[in-house]
Design a protein around this motif. Structure first.
Motif, short mmCIF file in Angstrom:
data_model
loop_
_atom_site.label_atom_id
_atom_site.label_comp_id
_atom_site.label_asym_id
_atom_site.label_seq_id
_atom_site.Cartn_x
_atom_site.Cartn_y
_atom_site.Cartn_z
N ALA A 5 -42.97 3.73 12.66
CA ALA A 5 -42.90 4.80 11.96
C ALA A 5 -42.75 4.62 10.57
N HIS A 6 -42.26 3.79 9.95
CA HIS A 6 -42.04 3.25 8.76
C HIS A 6 -43.58 3.09 7.92
N GLN A 7 -44.64 3.27 8.66
CA GLN A 7 -45.99 3.24 8.09
C GLN A 7 -46.47 4.43 7.93
N PHE A 8 -45.72 5.54 8.41
CA PHE A 8 -46.55 6.94 8.33
C PHE A 8 -46.19 7.45 6.95
N THR A 9 -47.03 7.95 6.15
CA THR A 9 -47.03 8.67 5.17
C THR A 9 -47.05 9.91 5.23
N SER A 10 -47.16 10.84 3.94
CA SER A 10 -47.21 12.32 4.09
C SER A 10 -48.47 12.65 3.22
N PHE A 11 -49.00 13.81 3.65
CA PHE A 11 -50.02 14.40 2.92
C PHE A 11 -49.73 14.39 1.23
N ALA A 12 -48.65 14.86 0.86
CA ALA A 12 -48.31 14.94 -0.69
C ALA A 12 -48.22 13.48 -1.17
N ASP A 13 -47.81 12.56 -0.56
CA ASP A 13 -47.73 11.08 -1.10
C ASP A 13 -49.15 10.75 -1.04
#
Length: 254
Positions: free
Chosen positions: A208-216
């Motif tokens: 989970a710590h490797q997931f990011t977001s569209f905004a980032d």
């Protein structure tokens, strides 16, 4: 040279008032329990019988507004999800699509109408997701002209510019560990199997710590084109996916 570790996005497709809300809520609860912000691909005006899985949900649009307010990103998933055109798609994954092959003026009208519907329901669509990966150069021009110049698709390992559109690649349909690059995992909640669900939960528990977001991703992306070696790798990956799908269809027909 030290390469950055892999990052992941997750996208939920085929959201509309007649989808299976219980399935979508279930997958959303899994994703958000790990504080991951998903991309929600919403069909503005669904006319696809395959997505008519329940009576229209009168609370669907309020639910989408709540999800967006909580951090999800809204994508426009085609217009009506009617895949009746047989134009040549740039990715070539399906013979029948909604957009590829349609007149450019009509594609612009569909995009304009779809955006108006989503915005009319209080949503802020940030990117485009073509049903069945079906889009052509006319689609890219139409997206740029209508101000929706970000696409979730393609097989590169990083976001890149092409035809005045920012491509954020979408290469996975289930979690797969990767060493580097940006990888978007696409989930279809209406049809995802229990096995798919377990894989996603196990992957999130570890990564989970490797997931990011569209905004980032957008904030961190330089608007550059692919290098020649990246274009070759992209084309080879596309070919492998097409061959794999062709083999799967042959196996199912035998």
């Amino acid at each position: 040279m030290v390469l950055n570790p892999a990052r992941y996005l997750i996208r939920l497709d085929d959201l509309c008032p007649t989808m299976r809300r219980d399935r979508c809520e279930h997958f959303l609860s899994i994703v958000t329990s790990y504080k991951v912000a998903p991309i929600l691909a919403v069909v503005p005006d669904n006319q696809d019988p395959e997505l008519n899985l329940q009576s229209p949900d009168p609370e669907f649009w309020e639910w989408m507004r709540s999800c967006e307010a909580a951090g999800a990103t809204i994508a426009m998933h085609g217009y009506r999800h009617q895949c009746t055109n047989q134009g040549k798609s740039l990715l070539g994954l399906h013979k029948e699509t909604e957009f590829a092959g349609a007149e450019e003026s009509l594609q612009r009208e569909w995009i304009r109408c779809g955006l108006a519907i989503l915005r009319g329901h209080g949503l802020n669509p940030r990117l485009f997701v073509a049903p069945r990966h079906g889009f052509d150069n006319a689609t890219l021009r139409a997206l740029a002209c209508e101000g929706l110049g970000i696409l979730s698709d393609g097989f590169a390992r990083r976001p890149f510019m092409r035809s005045e559109v920012l491509w954020i690649p979408q290469q996975l349909w289930e979690p797969v560990p990767k060493e580097t690059g940006l990888w978007t995992i696409c989930v279809h909640p209406n049809t995802a199997s229990a096995t798919h669900e377990v894989k996603l939960q196990e992957f999130l528990a570890k990564s989970a710590h490797q997931f990011t977001s569209f905004a980032d991703v957008v904030a961190d992306t330089s608007l550059s084109r692919l290098l020649w070696n990246e274009r070759v790798e992209e084309a080879l990956t596309n070919l492998r996916v097409r061959v794999s799908r062709a083999r799967s269809r042959t196996a199912l027909s035998n």
